[in-house]
Design an enzyme around this catalytic site. Structure first.
Site, short mmCIF file in Angstrom:
data_model
loop_
_atom_site.label_atom_id
_atom_site.label_comp_id
_atom_site.label_asym_id
_atom_site.label_seq_id
_atom_site.Cartn_x
_atom_site.Cartn_y
_atom_site.Cartn_z
N LYS A 179 0.64 -92.71 17.56
CA LYS A 179 1.22 -93.51 16.47
C LYS A 179 0.45 -94.81 16.26
O LYS A 179 0.27 -95.24 15.13
CB LYS A 179 2.72 -93.73 16.63
N ARG A 184 13.55 -98.17 18.53
CA ARG A 184 13.46 -97.11 19.54
C ARG A 184 14.84 -96.65 19.97
O ARG A 184 14.95 -95.77 20.80
CB ARG A 184 12.71 -97.65 20.77
N ARG A 186 -3.77 -98.88 30.98
CA ARG A 186 -2.51 -99.61 30.89
C ARG A 186 -1.70 -99.34 32.15
O ARG A 186 -1.68 -98.21 32.64
CB ARG A 186 -1.71 -99.12 29.68
N ARG A 192 8.78 -92.28 30.53
CA ARG A 192 8.72 -92.73 29.12
C ARG A 192 9.06 -91.59 28.17
O ARG A 192 9.73 -91.79 27.15
CB ARG A 192 7.33 -93.31 28.80
N ARG A 197 -5.98 -92.15 28.71
CA ARG A 197 -6.12 -93.27 27.75
C ARG A 197 -6.64 -94.53 28.43
O ARG A 197 -6.23 -94.87 29.54
CB ARG A 197 -4.76 -93.56 27.10
P1 AMP Z 1 4.33 -98.81 23.48
O1 AMP Z 1 3.07 -99.60 23.50
O2 AMP Z 1 4.92 -98.69 22.11
O3 AMP Z 1 4.17 -97.45 24.16
O4 AMP Z 1 5.41 -99.62 24.35
C1 AMP Z 1 5.21 -99.87 25.74
C2 AMP Z 1 6.54 -100.20 26.41
O5 AMP Z 1 7.10 -101.39 25.82
C3 AMP Z 1 7.62 -99.15 26.26
O6 AMP Z 1 7.50 -98.09 27.21
C4 AMP Z 1 8.89 -99.99 26.46
O7 AMP Z 1 9.09 -100.28 27.83
C5 AMP Z 1 8.52 -101.30 25.76
N1 AMP Z 1 8.93 -101.28 24.33
C6 AMP Z 1 8.11 -101.23 23.23
N2 AMP Z 1 8.84 -101.23 22.10
C7 AMP Z 1 10.14 -101.26 22.48
C8 AMP Z 1 11.37 -101.25 21.78
N3 AMP Z 1 11.44 -101.18 20.43
N4 AMP Z 1 12.53 -101.31 22.51
C9 AMP Z 1 12.50 -101.39 23.85
N5 AMP Z 1 11.38 -101.38 24.58
C10 AMP Z 1 10.20 -101.31 23.91
#
Ligand code: AMP
Length: 218
Positions: A13, A88, A160, A171, A127
């Site tokens: 995404k 989310r 990461r 996740r 990644r």
């Molecule tokens: P991402 O880079 O989008 O995969 O986000 C990495 C991590 O950030 C996720 O696994 C969550 O722990 C946290 N995170 C990102 N966006 C949200 C959200 N909208 N609500 C809660 N936690 C979030």
């Protein structure tokens, strides 16, 4: 144009959002990126968020919603935006509805990126991301020319902290329990536009653009 992009971790995404941001001049709001920069700067928000992110859990809605509300009030959002990684949870989606209603705005479409779970696990464990510019690479599918060095800006390319196999499973579970229900939530409003990112990112973008055209959004 105001868009949301939904998809499991590693579905691509972020990559699709980057292409659409450039092409349609949108602000790109990635809650994951905002949390990561807060962690790097060791802000109080970053310190609190880190404990959840490291476990593959969601950061509590209260913290996340106020962070997004703040971001959406910045001037670059007036040209339109793509929300990547938010909402989310259903509670976040309802909070977003309220934020938008206050400004008399609405979301035009919700892009749903579809990829098989096994492909996701392979992609996420390989990644690597640039610490400086955020560009994304993959040791198998898209390696950097020089190991550990970003092709675009020369920054350090690292894994990461939450991209290890154990956290990825957590996740994915979090995604199925909390985030996938949003597809029905927005589907009932006829906002979903689907893109299949199993094979090629270009095909996925082409499908999304066809869907947006069919809805007269582009
Ligand atoms: P991402 O880079 O989008 O995969 O986000 C990495 C991590 O950030 C996720 O696994 C969550 O722990 C946290 N995170 C990102 N966006 C949200 C959200 N909208 N609500 C809660 N936690 C979030």
């Amino acid at each position: 144009m105001r868009l949301i992009i939904l998809g499991a971790p590693g579905s691509g995404k972020g990559t699709s959002a980057t292409v659409l941001r450039e092409k349609y001049d949108l602000a790109h709001i990635s809650t994951g990126d905002i949390f990561r920069s807060n962690i790097k700067e060791q802000t109080p928000l970053g310190i609190e968020a880190k404990s959840y992110i490291d476990k593959g859990a969601l950061v509590p809605d209260s913290l996340t919603v106020s962070m997004v509300e703040d971001r959406l009030s910045q001037s670059d959002c007036s040209k339109g935006y793509i929300l990547d990684g938010f909402p989310r949870t259903i509670a976040q989606a309802e909070a977003l509805d309220q934020m938008l209603a206050k400004k008399n705005e609405k979301i035009d479409a919700v892009l749903s990126i579809v990829v098989d779970d096994e492909v996701i696990k392979q992609r996420v464990s390989g990644r690597r991301v640039c610490e400086k510019c955020g560009a994304s690479f993959n040791v198998t599918f898209k390696p950097t020319k020089v190991e550990g060095v970003c092709d675009l800006c020369g920054g350090n390319v690292v894994q990461r902290a939450d991209d290890n196999e154990e956290t990825v499973s957590a996740r994915l579970k979090t995604y199925y329990e909390n985030t996938k229900p949003l597809i029905d939530f927005y589907g009932s409003r006829d906002l979903i536009v689907e893109g299949d990112n199993g094979a090629s990112a270009e095909d996925c973008i082409a499908q999304i653009e066809e869907g947006l055209m069919a809805k007269n959004i582009i």
